[in-house]
Write a protein that holds these residues in place. Structure first.
Motif, PDB file in Angstrom:
ATOM      1  N   PHE A 184      12.434 -13.154  -2.819  1.00  0.00           N
ATOM      2  CA  PHE A 184      11.674 -11.994  -2.326  1.00  0.00           C
ATOM      3  C   PHE A 184      12.575 -10.752  -2.264  1.00  0.00           C
ATOM      4  O   PHE A 184      13.776 -10.857  -2.036  1.00  0.00           O
ATOM      5  N   THR A 185      11.969  -9.582  -2.462  1.00  0.00           N
ATOM      6  CA  THR A 185      12.700  -8.317  -2.461  1.00  0.00           C
ATOM      7  C   THR A 185      12.273  -7.481  -1.256  1.00  0.00           C
ATOM      8  O   THR A 185      11.087  -7.407  -0.943  1.00  0.00           O
ATOM      9  N   ASP A 226       9.189   4.936  -1.630  1.00  0.00           N
ATOM     10  CA  ASP A 226       8.078   4.559  -2.511  1.00  0.00           C
ATOM     11  C   ASP A 226       8.216   3.087  -2.885  1.00  0.00           C
ATOM     12  O   ASP A 226       9.317   2.570  -2.937  1.00  0.00           O
ATOM     13  N   TRP A 227       7.078   2.454  -3.152  1.00  0.00           N
ATOM     14  CA  TRP A 227       7.114   1.037  -3.523  1.00  0.00           C
ATOM     15  C   TRP A 227       6.717   0.872  -4.998  1.00  0.00           C
ATOM     16  O   TRP A 227       5.743   1.459  -5.455  1.00  0.00           O
ATOM     17  N   THR A 228       7.485   0.043  -5.702  1.00  0.00           N
ATOM     18  CA  THR A 228       7.086  -0.388  -7.043  1.00  0.00           C
ATOM     19  C   THR A 228       7.017  -1.910  -7.006  1.00  0.00           C
ATOM     20  O   THR A 228       7.982  -2.555  -6.589  1.00  0.00           O
ATOM     21  N   VAL A 229       5.875  -2.458  -7.398  1.00  0.00           N
ATOM     22  CA  VAL A 229       5.712  -3.917  -7.322  1.00  0.00           C
ATOM     23  C   VAL A 229       5.282  -4.471  -8.670  1.00  0.00           C
ATOM     24  O   VAL A 229       4.721  -3.752  -9.493  1.00  0.00           O
ATOM     25  N   GLU A 230       5.572  -5.749  -8.861  1.00  0.00           N
ATOM     26  CA  GLU A 230       5.212  -6.411 -10.124  1.00  0.00           C
ATOM     27  C   GLU A 230       4.396  -7.663  -9.840  1.00  0.00           C
ATOM     28  O   GLU A 230       4.687  -8.375  -8.871  1.00  0.00           O
ATOM     29  N   ALA A 231       3.452  -7.952 -10.731  1.00  0.00           N
ATOM     30  CA  ALA A 231       2.627  -9.159 -10.599  1.00  0.00           C
ATOM     31  C   ALA A 231       3.513 -10.398 -10.521  1.00  0.00           C
ATOM     32  O   ALA A 231       4.552 -10.473 -11.184  1.00  0.00           O
ATOM     33  N   GLY A 232       3.111 -11.335  -9.670  1.00  0.00           N
ATOM     34  CA  GLY A 232       3.829 -12.615  -9.574  1.00  0.00           C
ATOM     35  C   GLY A 232       5.057 -12.571  -8.678  1.00  0.00           C
ATOM     36  O   GLY A 232       5.643 -13.604  -8.399  1.00  0.00           O
ATOM     37  N   GLY A 250       7.395 -11.478  -5.106  1.00  0.00           N
ATOM     38  CA  GLY A 250       7.253 -11.460  -3.653  1.00  0.00           C
ATOM     39  C   GLY A 250       8.076 -10.351  -3.029  1.00  0.00           C
ATOM     40  O   GLY A 250       9.175 -10.031  -3.520  1.00  0.00           O
ATOM     41  N   TYR A 251       7.571  -9.753  -1.949  1.00  0.00           N
ATOM     42  CA  TYR A 251       8.229  -8.627  -1.279  1.00  0.00           C
ATOM     43  C   TYR A 251       8.072  -8.778   0.235  1.00  0.00           C
ATOM     44  O   TYR A 251       7.187  -9.489   0.709  1.00  0.00           O
ATOM     45  N   ALA A 276       5.458 -10.084   4.819  1.00  0.00           N
ATOM     46  CA  ALA A 276       5.842 -10.444   3.457  1.00  0.00           C
ATOM     47  C   ALA A 276       4.580 -10.661   2.644  1.00  0.00           C
ATOM     48  O   ALA A 276       3.541 -11.035   3.181  1.00  0.00           O
ATOM     49  N   PHE A 277       4.656 -10.387   1.350  1.00  0.00           N
ATOM     50  CA  PHE A 277       3.483 -10.640   0.491  1.00  0.00           C
ATOM     51  C   PHE A 277       3.923 -11.101  -0.887  1.00  0.00           C
ATOM     52  O   PHE A 277       5.020 -10.794  -1.333  1.00  0.00           O
ATOM     53  N   ARG A 278       3.073 -11.899  -1.486  1.00  0.00           N
ATOM     54  CA  ARG A 278       3.307 -12.295  -2.877  1.00  0.00           C
ATOM     55  C   ARG A 278       2.064 -11.981  -3.698  1.00  0.00           C
ATOM     56  O   ARG A 278       0.953 -12.295  -3.294  1.00  0.00           O
TER      57      ARG A 278
END
Ligand code: ZN
Length: 438
Positions: A37-38, A45-51, A53-54, A65-67
């Protein structure tokens, strides 16, 4: 049963390493980072990628936390089209304790040094007497021109709140009223050994790895030094501090951290300040969950309409421990809803909706338990006893989703050490895994 023993031991280890809410959150972070997880910052700002976890923290004492589900590449970037909503579990990081006040040391007749403390939450006061205690929490220090926080665990038998001898109070066994400003102050040092004042902060500074004069602020709490243990004729019970609610925190994080959702954004939320009503910037009654979910939506370029469709399709499991039937006071439990230790996940019901469970959310939870092959039971307050409150109805006032209140059965809630069943942590892990795998 073997797995349940394993989960119970792991859970007790997690609790031992979490003497304060700050340590609990730090340990959750460590588990998540081990799973790749990151960390995201609320101030960036947030940059997220499919698949992927953050996680994001607030006040170092709450964490969400989310995935994201894996991409089906329908929009080429985020897998947004694949999402049906949020699958959330919430639990709390804090437990009743004593907070150390500013300028805490005072001497008694030039012989004793004791600390000035105040109650945090509604503990059973007498259970804190005559036990080895220590100090944990955080300090704020200035580092390279910025104020930062450092975790502190003094990790030493340091304090005791001594009882009054029965010879000095012959009514001791007829019920005693404890005054937190008089009866509950911990003894810290013996003046005759040269200890006078300001010794505590010196020790705290050493534990934090900073200089005493660098400490500008502190959130320090007493904690019970007793280690969690498994007991009973067949090793069927647990005894540990802070089972409420670190047992549920552990189960939720365990189930969540390895999950790989297909159609939902998995969310695991651990809130501080449940024991004092949740009304802080990082509590369940704050904007933390709402802000985080909205920002996840924004990062996935979901417009308001899409986001609200996700909310409508979402589900929240609020996990906070529940009262089992007491062996010496079975009459305290509701006549027909009677949870027992090792009897499985407790679904909590309350007519006035202090617990958010309703027919639909209860049905959903029972189905999850059935799919996981774990038992469940039900809890309701006796109609003539006022119960406690929890996270579910508070969070859903901010993020209005279908929600169920559950917990693991325990005895002596808010005692310094609490009793639970050895099997129930594993049951929760298995049921929550099914939920997070949908
Ligand atoms: Zn609780």
């Amino acid at each position: 049963m073997k797995d349940n023993q394993k989960y119970a031991k792991e859970m007790l280890d997690f609790i031992e390493k979490s003497p304060s809410c700050f340590h609990a959150v730090a340990n959750v972070k460590r588990i998540l980072e081990e799973q790749g997880f990151t960390e995201l910052e609320e101030s960036q700002d947030w940059t997220v990628e499919a698949g992927r976890g953050y996680y994001v923290t607030r006040n170092d004492s709450s964490i969400i936390a989310f995935r994201l589900p894996g991409s089906d590449d329908t929009d080429g970037v985020t897998g947004r089209e694949n999402v049906d909503g949020f699958h959330m579990v919430a639990a709390h990081s804090d437990s009743p304790s004593f907070k150390i006040k500013e300028s805490p040391e005072s001497t008694v007749e030039n012989h004793y040094v004791r600390l000035n403390t105040e109650k945090y939450g509604g503990m059973i006061l007498s259970t804190w007497l005559d036990r080895a205690l220590s100090v944990a929490g955080r300090v704020a220090v200035k580092e390279k021109g910025h104020i930062v926080t450092k975790l502190v665990n003094v990790d030493k038998d340091l304090l005791v709140i001594p009882n009054v001898a029965i010879h000095m109070n012959r009514d001791m066994n007829r019920g005693v009223e404890y005054n937190p400003q008089v009866d509950m102050l911990p003894l810290f040092a013996d003046c005759s050994l040269g200890n006078k004042k300001s010794v505590l902060m010196k020790r705290v500074a050493k534990a934090a790895g900073v200089k005493q004069e660098e400490i500008l602020g502190h959130d320090l709490y007493l904690y019970i030094r007793d280690k969690g243990r498994i007991w009973g004729e067949n090793g069927e019970f647990l005894l540990s501090p802070r089972l409420d609610d670190l047992q549920c925190v552990f189960a939720a994080v365990k189930a969540f951290s390895g999950s790989m959702p297909e159609h939902y954004i998995n969310v695991c939320a651990v809130f501080d300040n449940e024991e004092v009503g949740s009304g802080t910037k990082q509590g369940a009654d704050s904007t933390f969950l709402e802000d985080t979910l909205w920002r996840i939506g924004e990062s996935l370029k979901a417009d308001r309409s899409k986001y609200l469709q996700w909310i409508a399709g979402s589900f929240l499991i609020s996990a906070d421990n529940a009262h089992a039937v007491h062996p010496n006071h079975p009459e305290k439990a509701d006549p027909t809803n009677r949870p027992y230790l090792n009897g499985g996940i407790v679904i909590k019901y309350h007519g006035s909706q202090k617990y958010a469970t309703d027919a639909l959310s209860a049905a959903r939870m029972k189905e999850l338990c059935r799919q996981a092959g774990v038992p469940f039971q039900s809890y309701a307050n006796r109609s003539d006893i006022l119960g406690g409150s929890t996270l579910g109805n508070i969070s859903t006032a901010h993020v209005s989703v279908s929600s169920v209140d559950i917990g693991l059965p325990q005895l002596a809630m808010h005692s310094a050490v609490e009793t639970a069943g050895v099997k129930d942590t594993g049951y929760a892990v298995e049921a929550l895994k099914v939920f997070y795998g949908e």
